[in-house]
Design a protein around this motif. Sequence first.
Motif, mmCIF file in Angstrom:
data_model
loop_
_atom_site.group_PDB
_atom_site.id
_atom_site.type_symbol
_atom_site.label_atom_id
_atom_site.label_comp_id
_atom_site.label_asym_id
_atom_site.label_seq_id
_atom_site.Cartn_x
_atom_site.Cartn_y
_atom_site.Cartn_z
ATOM 1 N N ASN A 55 0.884 -1.349 0.159
ATOM 2 C CA ASN A 55 -0.160 -0.094 0.062
ATOM 3 C C ASN A 55 0.841 1.308 -0.210
ATOM 4 O O ASN A 55 0.463 2.468 0.272
ATOM 5 N N ARG A 88 -4.078 3.624 -1.124
ATOM 6 C CA ARG A 88 -4.289 3.312 0.427
ATOM 7 C C ARG A 88 -5.820 3.296 0.799
ATOM 8 O O ARG A 88 -6.110 2.460 1.600
ATOM 9 N N ARG A 89 -6.661 3.827 -0.191
ATOM 10 C CA ARG A 89 -7.904 3.748 0.219
ATOM 11 C C ARG A 89 -8.758 2.446 -0.177
ATOM 12 O O ARG A 89 -9.595 2.058 0.219
ATOM 13 N N MET A 93 -5.098 -1.096 6.013
ATOM 14 C CA MET A 93 -4.207 -1.754 6.804
ATOM 15 C C MET A 93 -4.517 -1.693 8.341
ATOM 16 O O MET A 93 -5.112 -0.614 8.876
ATOM 17 N N PHE A 95 -2.517 -2.254 12.142
ATOM 18 C CA PHE A 95 -0.986 -2.447 12.560
ATOM 19 C C PHE A 95 -0.896 -3.329 13.652
ATOM 20 O O PHE A 95 -1.790 -3.761 14.298
ATOM 21 N N ASN A 99 -3.896 1.351 17.388
ATOM 22 C CA ASN A 99 -3.734 2.597 17.315
ATOM 23 C C ASN A 99 -4.842 3.619 17.123
ATOM 24 O O ASN A 99 -4.876 3.987 15.841
ATOM 25 N N PRO A 100 -5.915 3.568 17.677
ATOM 26 C CA PRO A 100 -6.998 4.260 17.669
ATOM 27 C C PRO A 100 -6.534 5.776 17.889
ATOM 28 O O PRO A 100 -5.689 5.929 18.373
ATOM 29 N N PHE A 101 -7.301 6.600 17.115
ATOM 30 C CA PHE A 101 -7.007 8.133 17.144
ATOM 31 C C PHE A 101 -7.438 8.656 18.528
ATOM 32 O O PHE A 101 -8.475 8.430 18.910
ATOM 33 N N ALA A 112 -13.642 7.971 10.782
ATOM 34 C CA ALA A 112 -12.582 9.016 10.403
ATOM 35 C C ALA A 112 -12.158 8.875 8.765
ATOM 36 O O ALA A 112 -12.323 10.072 7.979
ATOM 37 N N GLY A 113 -12.056 7.817 8.189
ATOM 38 C CA GLY A 113 -11.645 7.705 6.768
ATOM 39 C C GLY A 113 -12.914 8.367 5.874
ATOM 40 O O GLY A 113 -12.552 9.124 4.942
ATOM 41 N N ARG A 165 -12.475 0.400 11.679
ATOM 42 C CA ARG A 165 -11.998 1.666 11.087
ATOM 43 C C ARG A 165 -11.613 1.372 9.761
ATOM 44 O O ARG A 165 -11.784 2.070 8.696
ATOM 45 N N ALA A 166 -10.921 0.402 9.444
ATOM 46 C CA ALA A 166 -10.235 0.039 8.062
ATOM 47 C C ALA A 166 -11.266 -0.609 7.308
ATOM 48 O O ALA A 166 -11.584 -0.228 6.212
ATOM 49 N N VAL A 169 -14.069 1.956 5.114
ATOM 50 C CA VAL A 169 -13.854 2.562 3.895
ATOM 51 C C VAL A 169 -13.923 1.470 2.780
ATOM 52 O O VAL A 169 -13.450 1.764 1.626
#
Lengths: 256, 293
Positions: A55, A88-89, A93, A95, A99-101, A112-113, A165-166, A169
Amino acid sequence: MNTDRPIRLQTENVGVFYGSKDAVRNVNVSFRSNTVNALIGPSGCGKTTFLRAINRMHELTPNTRVTGKIMLDGQDVYGSDVDPVDVRRRIGMVFQKPNPFPTMSIYDNVVAGLRLAGEKSKVKLDETVERSLRGAALWDEVKDRLKAVGSSLSGGQQQRLCIARALAVEPEILLMDEPTSALDPQSTQRIEDLMESLKQQTTIIIVTHNMQQASRVSDTTSFFLIGDLVEHGATEAVFQTPKDERTEAYITGRFG
Amino acid sequence: MVTRASQNIQVGISKTLSPARRAQNALAMVLVALGTLLVLVPLFLILKDLFVKGFSSLNLQFFTQSQSEITFLGSAGGFLNAIVGSVMMLAVALVIGVIIGIGTAIFLTEYREHRLVPSVRLMGDVLTGMPAIVVGLVIYGLVVRGLGFGYSGIAGGLSLGLIMIPVIVRATEEVLKLVPQTLREAGLALGLPRWKVIMNIVLPTARSGIITGVILAVARVSGEAAPLIFTAFGNSFLTWDPTQKMSGLPLAVYRSAFEPSEAAVARAWSGALVLVLAILVASLVARFAARKR
């Protein structure tokens, strides 16, 4: 191996260089639609490096260069007319560490996306939140506190939040970089269970250190060693009748 | 031997030291304490003078009248003109400092692969060491004369803003570096362009640290008199118009202190006290904002 499914992602002679050092060489591999594909190998073998090439995540690291072609639905993601943002859209990904905002609520994390890409419709956002959280098997646990901050969740829940979250989108491919290595066995199991249902809607490529995990969740397995793709095939075949003796040595635990 | 060793542990180590080493230890303690005292005594002397002389002539008039209202018939006037001037010029400085300072810090940390980054960083360091009076002269040449603004609040604010920039850059850079790289990657992996990741994920995460840095930068420049001399010039009349000559608190203190009038000198003391208190409050607010993180 589900050979009836169309090929989603195919790589041609992919190499990744950090400066003049080649971390990955000549990887030729293809991943079929709606499958789970595991990348295994000892630390430093290049599996994560290869994953991040897919990506175009390496572009943030100065002096990193990717050679060869990575074809997504027949189009090279490194093509001169291709926008990395667009790549990337389409290729999401997850991780290693959740790693939430930190400044956003559970709800805001999931959308978010979409929201930052300009989606304003409240109905659409609400729908997406429910669909994505259900998809990540997190909905029932958080539906009553969507306004709470994402970091208030447990580690395993945070990782599922990141998956949601991933998913929001609707990526064609979902890359997972050791998504359970920071989690306890129970959370790990939930995420492994999740992958089975996720492949209905997307194609998963997962890096894992855990060979049991690879054999449990994946349809194909690729074994990397010091930057080379040693063996790629149906998971059953790779684990039971490996063609290369190095693969056999690794999966039987003789090194790595 | 065994009993002696255990005794030593029981009575504590100091008693087992030789007299010579104990004396050395005592001497070192005295020296360190003296050093601390040497630093603190001047500070307290200054504060004591400031409070005694500043408070005695501090009254409501100080905040409601301007320096122009000083009369020989008893009215001592006040520093309203300088207070308003300071607020106006700090507002101008804040706009300049925040926009350019935070923008530069973003460039230096978020685009660190850019080839101009080393030279921008060097320029920032040079600006940090620039004497305030020189900054004032630069603005005098560029804005007061060059652009024909004349002596004005805007020119004064610009010079203060220029001094703020490196302070804000440094502070913002530090907090941006603390934002985990994986958050940026998570944003990019969602298919967001880099600038949106910075605006919506990186900056909000670093917000309280940036605010602290900005407040400290304001505190830092609000005591500057030198850059105002050639830019805002000073004005004993009250004005809200930043295109006019303006006074600021430090400048008014500086000028009044040399007036041949006891009332004016007393006002200078009060002005200095108010300035120190305002900076103290700003620093405390900044600490509080930092702790809330």
